[in-house]
Enzyme design. Structure first.
Site, PDB file in Angstrom:
ATOM      1  N   SER A  45       4.918 -29.478 -51.063  1.00  0.00           N
ATOM      2  CA  SER A  45       3.492 -30.423 -50.423  1.00  0.00           C
ATOM      3  C   SER A  45       2.907 -30.740 -51.385  1.00  0.00           C
ATOM      4  O   SER A  45       1.646 -30.331 -51.644  1.00  0.00           O
ATOM      5  CB  SER A  45       3.481 -29.691 -48.100  1.00  0.00           C
ATOM      6  OG  SER A  45       4.804 -29.231 -48.242  1.00  0.00           O
TER       7      SER A  45
HETATM    8  N1  SAH Z   1       5.565 -24.267 -48.320  1.00  0.00           N
HETATM    9  C1  SAH Z   1       6.312 -25.141 -49.298  1.00  0.00           C
HETATM   10  C2  SAH Z   1       7.505 -26.597 -48.711  1.00  0.00           C
HETATM   11  C3  SAH Z   1       8.343 -26.145 -49.659  1.00  0.00           C
HETATM   12  S1  SAH Z   1       9.829 -27.917 -49.250  1.00  0.00           S
HETATM   13  C4  SAH Z   1       5.638 -25.905 -50.581  1.00  0.00           C
HETATM   14  O1  SAH Z   1       4.700 -26.728 -50.407  1.00  0.00           O
HETATM   15  O2  SAH Z   1       6.353 -25.335 -51.358  1.00  0.00           O
HETATM   16  C5  SAH Z   1      10.575 -27.245 -48.096  1.00  0.00           C
HETATM   17  C6  SAH Z   1      11.424 -25.990 -48.711  1.00  0.00           C
HETATM   18  O3  SAH Z   1      12.006 -25.982 -46.804  1.00  0.00           O
HETATM   19  C7  SAH Z   1      12.385 -26.116 -48.794  1.00  0.00           C
HETATM   20  O4  SAH Z   1      12.083 -24.851 -49.742  1.00  0.00           O
HETATM   21  C8  SAH Z   1      13.242 -25.532 -48.406  1.00  0.00           C
HETATM   22  O5  SAH Z   1      14.627 -24.946 -49.292  1.00  0.00           O
HETATM   23  C9  SAH Z   1      13.163 -24.471 -47.444  1.00  0.00           C
HETATM   24  N2  SAH Z   1      13.844 -25.148 -45.734  1.00  0.00           N
HETATM   25  C10 SAH Z   1      14.670 -26.245 -45.805  1.00  0.00           C
HETATM   26  N3  SAH Z   1      15.253 -25.243 -44.765  1.00  0.00           N
HETATM   27  C11 SAH Z   1      15.031 -23.705 -44.574  1.00  0.00           C
HETATM   28  C12 SAH Z   1      16.128 -23.241 -43.214  1.00  0.00           C
HETATM   29  N4  SAH Z   1      16.787 -23.351 -42.607  1.00  0.00           N
HETATM   30  N5  SAH Z   1      15.933 -22.319 -44.365  1.00  0.00           N
HETATM   31  C13 SAH Z   1      14.784 -21.476 -44.821  1.00  0.00           C
HETATM   32  N6  SAH Z   1      14.180 -22.669 -45.940  1.00  0.00           N
HETATM   33  C14 SAH Z   1      14.389 -23.422 -46.127  1.00  0.00           C
END
Ligand code: SAH
Length: 230
Positions: A65
């Site tokens: 993000s």
């Molecule tokens: N807060 C993180 C956001 C990463 S993007 C950062 O800033 O680094 C969102 C993340 O959610 C991704 O890494 C994706 O793989 C994960 N994600 C999506 N659906 C998910 C689920 N059902 N369970 C666990 N992780 C999930």
């Protein structure tokens, strides 16, 4: 290392935090301190621009993000990230925000990341090991788990704070259940149009939900759907 003429990573990270303060995104001195201490540059893959206020691709159809979203979420959650409290970061991705949570709750609290892409779990652990949150990975007050975050992480529930870093079509019931009375969850909800929702569980167990702002996150979905989207 940081001589008079250097523009090292920590200087750039500090400048990013100062800009977020000038824009009024960061108001809390605690949030500023934590974002200064956890160098975002350690969490953005090589070739990215970690201090630029934009989301960046991290592979697997996921993104880290933007700094202003991380800051906004830390601001919303600060009161629920006090020393000794328990925090759950669903979709922990790079591990950046989980590391910030760990610093805020301290070694007497718990910061738990849940991420369904095993490679991201592995790389997030490597990122954290280079960061100021490394000691907490060792002492166990910070942990990252491979799991479907829509189920939360019941082993360590209930949580004072739940952050969801991916947009859900609706708020998963398991996450509301795992929120402690008095606790707060911040979760983007929606498909094409998304709202960042603030979910407060009252002491009597009742739940109040409000919209904070419009956002754009990757979906909270199954691993297969994520890897085959495009
Ligand atoms: N807060 C993180 C956001 C990463 S993007 C950062 O800033 O680094 C969102 C993340 O959610 C991704 O890494 C994706 O793989 C994960 N994600 C999506 N659906 C998910 C689920 N059902 N369970 C666990 N992780 C999930």
């Amino acid at each position: 290392m940081h001589g008079l003429w250097s523009s090292g990573a920590s200087d750039k990270n500090k400048a990013m935090v100062e800009q977020l303060q000038r824009y009024g995104v960061i108001k809390s001195s605690k949030v500023a301190e934590v974002m200064e201490t956890i160098d975002r540059g350690l969490f953005v893959p090589q070739g990215g621009s970690p201090y630029f206020d934009s989301p960046m691709a991290i592979g697997y159809n996921a993104t880290i993000s933007a700094p202003h979203m991380h800051a906004a979420c830390l601001e919303l959650l600060e009161d629920h990230l006090q020393p000794g409290m328990r925090a759950l970061d669903v979709g922990s991705g790079t591990g950046y925000l989980t590391a910030c949570f760990a610093l805020m709750v301290g070694p007497g609290g718990r910061a738990v990341g849940v991420e369904h892409i095993p490679e991201l779990v592995a790389s997030s652990a490597e990122n954290i090991k280079k960061s100021a949150a490394a000691p907490q990975l060792n002492d166990g007050s910070l942990s990252i788990h491979i799991a479907d975050g829509r189920e939360g992480w019941p082993e360590l529930a209930p949580y004072d704070c739940i952050h969801v870093g991916a947009a859900a079509p609706q708020i998963p019931e398991a996450l509301i259940e795992q929120l402690k009375p008095g606790g707060r969850m911040v979760i983007p909800v929606g498909t094409i149009f998304q709202e960042l929702k603030v979910v407060d569980k009252k002491l009597d167990g009742g739940v109040s939900i409000r919209d904070e702002t419009s956002v754009r996150y990757v979906p909270l979905t199954s691993k297969d759907a994520q890897l085959h989207s495009n």
